[in-house]
Design a protein around this motif. Structure first.
Motif, PDB file in Angstrom:
ATOM      1  N   SER A   1       5.255  -6.579   4.774  1.00 32.93           N
ATOM      2  CA  SER A   1       6.244  -6.835   3.717  1.00 32.93           C
ATOM      3  C   SER A   1       6.393  -8.317   3.395  1.00 32.93           C
ATOM      4  CB  SER A   1       7.606  -6.241   4.114  1.00 32.93           C
ATOM      5  OG  SER A   1       7.508  -4.838   4.278  1.00 32.93           O
TER       6      SER A   1
ATOM      7  N   ALA B   1      -4.085  -7.279   2.920  1.00 26.21           N
ATOM      8  CA  ALA B   1      -3.610  -6.055   3.578  1.00 26.21           C
ATOM      9  C   ALA B   1      -2.600  -6.301   4.700  1.00 26.21           C
ATOM     10  CB  ALA B   1      -4.792  -5.238   4.092  1.00 26.21           C
ATOM     11  N   PRO B   2      -2.855  -7.235   5.630  1.00 30.11           N
ATOM     12  CA  PRO B   2      -1.865  -7.440   6.696  1.00 30.11           C
ATOM     13  C   PRO B   2      -0.519  -7.933   6.166  1.00 30.11           C
ATOM     14  CG  PRO B   2      -3.964  -8.453   7.272  1.00 30.11           C
ATOM     15  CD  PRO B   2      -4.035  -8.094   5.823  1.00 30.11           C
TER      16      PRO B   2
ATOM     17  N   GLN C   1       1.341  -5.025   4.473  1.00 30.26           N
ATOM     18  CA  GLN C   1       1.819  -4.141   5.537  1.00 30.26           C
ATOM     19  C   GLN C   1       3.058  -4.713   6.221  1.00 30.26           C
ATOM     20  OE1 GLN C   1      -1.075  -3.420   8.604  1.00 30.26           O
ATOM     21  NE2 GLN C   1       0.097  -1.787   9.551  1.00 30.26           N
TER      22      GLN C   1
ATOM     23  N   ALA D   1       3.806  -4.777  -2.561  1.00 31.55           N
ATOM     24  CA  ALA D   1       2.721  -3.823  -2.818  1.00 31.55           C
ATOM     25  C   ALA D   1       2.535  -3.567  -4.308  1.00 31.55           C
ATOM     26  CB  ALA D   1       2.997  -2.512  -2.093  1.00 31.55           C
TER      27      ALA D   1
ATOM     28  N   TYR E   1      -6.770   0.324   0.782  1.00 29.37           N
ATOM     29  CA  TYR E   1      -6.569  -0.239   2.111  1.00 29.37           C
ATOM     30  C   TYR E   1      -5.666  -1.466   2.120  1.00 29.37           C
ATOM     31  CZ  TYR E   1     -10.114   3.154   3.200  1.00 29.37           C
ATOM     32  OH  TYR E   1     -10.800   4.336   3.323  1.00 29.37           O
TER      33      TYR E   1
ATOM     34  N   GLY F   1      -2.890  -1.075   0.409  1.00 28.09           N
ATOM     35  CA  GLY F   1      -1.614  -0.396   0.218  1.00 28.09           C
ATOM     36  C   GLY F   1      -0.942  -0.774  -1.079  1.00 28.09           C
TER      37      GLY F   1
ATOM     38  N   LEU G   1      -8.463  -4.199  10.644  1.00 26.34           N
ATOM     39  CA  LEU G   1      -7.392  -3.585   9.860  1.00 26.34           C
ATOM     40  C   LEU G   1      -7.115  -2.148  10.288  1.00 26.34           C
ATOM     41  CD1 LEU G   1      -8.226  -4.759   6.215  1.00 26.34           C
ATOM     42  CD2 LEU G   1      -6.657  -5.809   7.855  1.00 26.34           C
TER      43      LEU G   1
ATOM     44  N   HIS H   1      -1.583 -11.622  12.972  1.00 29.05           N
ATOM     45  CA  HIS H   1      -2.330 -10.364  12.843  1.00 29.05           C
ATOM     46  C   HIS H   1      -3.686 -10.451  13.525  1.00 29.05           C
ATOM     47  CE1 HIS H   1      -3.566  -6.538  11.034  1.00 29.05           C
ATOM     48  NE2 HIS H   1      -4.755  -7.112  10.890  1.00 29.05           N
TER      49      HIS H   1
END
Length: 309
Positions: free
Chosen positions: A130, A124-125, A128, A134, A183, A185, A97, A230
């Motif tokens: 979208s 998280a990925p 990030q 979030a 982390y 977000g 990450l 990812h």
């Protein structure tokens, strides 16, 4: 030239497993304190200053004390406690990450928590990218083997055979929550429901998603492809595809040590709901295996060296 390693807290569960993974590795010289000197402040300070890299396998307050003892030494530190995971000046030790280069160049690295490793790997990925919002109030249902609770919980489960399931964190506070929010977000901390079962090791982290109610959420198929993209061809993190979902996912009572991380995306037939599930060893990628991975990266050797995959 060999790299000198000192494990502060080498007699605990995480420390012992790190030592096992370092056994026979000629690139490292392990600095070891005798049993009667393990808690001696002066001896620990000397070892922390002599080491090239120190790995802290200590309770949070003791880890902070160890960092203070190491001041002025130039020793690089990997902290397996939760003391520094969102602290200024520390690099979060999740290379998939944060990035391998950030860890390779870091002076101070904080290992992720075991539960956050599963949650962040899944969420998280996608936040990030979208693919997930979030600002959604995420929930996390997780179960772990009892070794994650340290020696006291290990003794409790092994002495009381009547314990079948332990739910905790009932005050809706947990030391893992700040790193999960930071982390991933997220705009708020998730609702975290951790539990323990009578298995020595292993962990399942389950994030249910009501996709139809989530503004801007991608389809389950896109979530899976986003995770696959990812993690690419990672030797440690694997995204498993399920054209037909299995009937069950199991944790074994006597599972072997494992340093990998398996990610799954399951969805109903109409695609309105999904479950993101991570499976890992709480003592592997959730603790000792992650420390060894970070150590390898910091020392410029292949990251899977010494890992059990």
């Amino acid at each position: 030239m060999t790299i000198r390693i000192f494990i502060d807290g080498a007699a605990g569960t995480t420390g012992l497993e790190i030592r096992e993974r370092l056994a026979g590795r000629s690139e490292f010289e392990l600095l070891v304190l005798e049993d009667d000197r393990r808690k001696d402040k002066s001896a620990r300070r000397d070892a922390l200053h002599e080491a090239d890299i120190a790995i802290l396998c200590l309770p949070d307050d003791a880890a902070r004390d160890a960092v203070a003892l190491a001041e002025g030494s130039g020793t690089r530190i990997i902290d397996a406690s939760s003391a520094h995971r969102v602290a200024d000046g520390w690099t979060y030790g999740f290379p998939e990450l944060i990035g391998h280069e950030a860890i390779a160049n870091a002076q101070l690295v904080s290992n992720p928590g075991c539960y956050p490793t599963g949650f962040l790997a899944l969420v998280a990925p996608l936040v990030q990218a979208s693919a997930l919002p979030a600002d959604w109030p995420y929930t996390v249902n997780a179960v772990s083997g009892y070794s994650g609770g340290g020696n006291a919980l290990i003794d409790r489960f092994e002495e009381d055979q009547n314990i079948a399931f332990r739910a905790y964190g009932l005050a809706l506070t947990h030391k893992h929550l700040p790193e999960m929010r930071e982390y991933a977000g997220l705009t708020s901390e998730p609702v975290f429901s951790p539990s323990v079962v009578p298995a020595h090791r292993g962990m399942l982290v389950d994030v249910p998603l009501p996709l139809a109610a989530m503004p801007g959420a991608a389809s389950a198929t896109s979530l899976e492809s986003g995770l696959t993209d990812h993690y690419g061809d990672s030797a440690i993190v694997k995204v498993h595809s399920h054209p037909t979902p299995p009937a069950e996912l199991l944790l074994g009572k006597d599972a072997e040590p494992w340093d990998g991380l398996a990610l799954h995306v399951f969805t109903g037939e109409d695609g309105t709901q999904a479950r993101l599930i991570a499976m890992l060893d709480n003592l592997g990628k959730g603790a000792s295996g992650a420390a060894i991975q970070n150590l390898n990266i910091m020392c410029g050797v292949p990251e899977t060296t010494g890992l059990r995959l």
